[in-house]
Design an enzyme around this catalytic site. Structure first.
Site, mmCIF file in Angstrom:
data_model
loop_
_atom_site.group_PDB
_atom_site.id
_atom_site.type_symbol
_atom_site.label_atom_id
_atom_site.label_comp_id
_atom_site.label_asym_id
_atom_site.label_seq_id
_atom_site.Cartn_x
_atom_site.Cartn_y
_atom_site.Cartn_z
ATOM 1 N N GLU A 1 0.881 -1.168 0.000
ATOM 2 C CA GLU A 1 0.000 0.000 0.000
ATOM 3 C C GLU A 1 0.921 1.222 0.000
ATOM 4 O O GLU A 1 1.540 1.538 1.007
ATOM 5 C CB GLU A 1 -0.903 0.016 1.230
ATOM 6 C CG GLU A 1 -1.796 1.262 1.293
ATOM 7 C CD GLU A 1 -2.553 1.393 2.610
ATOM 8 O OE1 GLU A 1 -2.744 2.548 3.061
ATOM 9 O OE2 GLU A 1 -2.925 0.361 3.198
ATOM 10 N N ARG B 1 1.268 10.022 1.102
ATOM 11 C CA ARG B 1 1.857 10.948 2.071
ATOM 12 C C ARG B 1 3.139 11.577 1.532
ATOM 13 O O ARG B 1 3.674 12.504 2.128
ATOM 14 C CB ARG B 1 2.167 10.208 3.384
ATOM 15 C CG ARG B 1 0.940 9.916 4.222
ATOM 16 C CD ARG B 1 1.315 9.265 5.526
ATOM 17 N NE ARG B 1 0.924 7.859 5.564
ATOM 18 C CZ ARG B 1 1.356 6.986 6.445
ATOM 19 N NH1 ARG B 1 2.230 7.340 7.356
ATOM 20 N NH2 ARG B 1 0.938 5.741 6.424
ATOM 21 N N THR C 1 -3.805 6.538 1.810
ATOM 22 C CA THR C 1 -3.992 7.935 2.212
ATOM 23 C C THR C 1 -4.543 8.764 1.052
ATOM 24 O O THR C 1 -4.117 9.883 0.797
ATOM 25 C CB THR C 1 -2.669 8.550 2.740
ATOM 26 O OG1 THR C 1 -1.965 7.593 3.521
ATOM 27 C CG2 THR C 1 -2.960 9.756 3.630
ATOM 28 N N LYS D 1 -11.413 -0.483 6.305
ATOM 29 C CA LYS D 1 -10.192 -0.314 7.088
ATOM 30 C C LYS D 1 -10.583 0.124 8.503
ATOM 31 O O LYS D 1 -11.387 1.047 8.662
ATOM 32 C CB LYS D 1 -9.320 0.750 6.419
ATOM 33 C CG LYS D 1 -8.048 1.119 7.173
ATOM 34 C CD LYS D 1 -7.285 2.187 6.387
ATOM 35 C CE LYS D 1 -6.008 2.595 7.098
ATOM 36 N NZ LYS D 1 -5.218 3.549 6.305
#
Length: 207
Positions: free
Chosen positions: A41, A45, A69, A129
């Protein structure tokens, strides 16, 4: 989704990566693939995320790649164009979810309470999640929510070698996300042997 869920459940642990240099992505993917965790993943960021996903997809076409993200539809587009297989968001944003559904790409949005689970279910989602996992009540909270809701969870945030097996033991947990096997300092310094050892340890623990 069933096939995707089967892939996740077979992998069990998804390495969550914040890579700063896209040129190191392929070597990192090699370390992951060759040591038992053929998945990543890559989080948005860092500015290197899109290029990193592109490089990994080109080098490892069969690797399961997520974009993490992801906060906006624009990032969804970038992730799809780079070759991501699925989207992960830290929270539950209906706009982002709807856009992923329009673009026909799987999204695993973040939830940490019953109200958010119900909102996600209302939009047809069944894989979520659980984030941030440990600060949100950890295994105990997941047991409580999974007793009520017919969904699968991917806990992330505070998952570590000490508790990963506790999470994976829960029937509602499809996989865990974690960073402990891909620390930024080892990636930055290209300490591939040390990274390989950490990844191999995870693969052995969850085997």
């Amino acid at each position: 989704m069933k096939c995707f869920n089967e892939q996740l459940s077979n992998i069990k642990v998804v390495p969550v990566i914040a890579i700063k240099d896209a040129n190191k992505a392929v070597k990192l993917a090699q370390v992951l693939s060759e040591n038992g965790l053929p998945c990543a993943e890559v989080t948005f960021r860092t500015e290197a995320a899109v290029e990193a996903i592109k490089h990994i997809r080109e080098a490892y076409p069969d690797m399961l790649i997520g974009a993490g993200t992801v906060l906006t539809p624009q990032q969804v587009d970038q992730a799809i164009e780079a070759g991501a297989d699925f989207i992960v968001s830290p929270g539950f944003n209906p706009t982002t979810v709807k856009y992923c559904q329009q673009r026909d790409i799987t999204i695993i949005p973040g939830v940490n309470n019953p109200s958010l689970v119900e909102q996600a279910m209302e939009m047809g989602l069944r894989t979520l999640k659980f984030f941030p996992a440990e600060p949100s009540g950890g295994v105990g909270m997941l047991k409580a929510m999974s007793a009520v809701y017919p969904v699968k969870f991917m806990p992330t945030g505070g998952v570590s070698p000490k508790n990963v097996k506790d999470y994976l033991a829960l029937p509602a947990v499809i996989a865990c996300g974690g960073t402990w096997m891909v620390p930024n300092d080892l990636i930055d310094n290209e300490q591939w042997d040390e990274l390989a050892a950490l990844v191999k340890q995870v693969a052995e623990v969850i085997a």
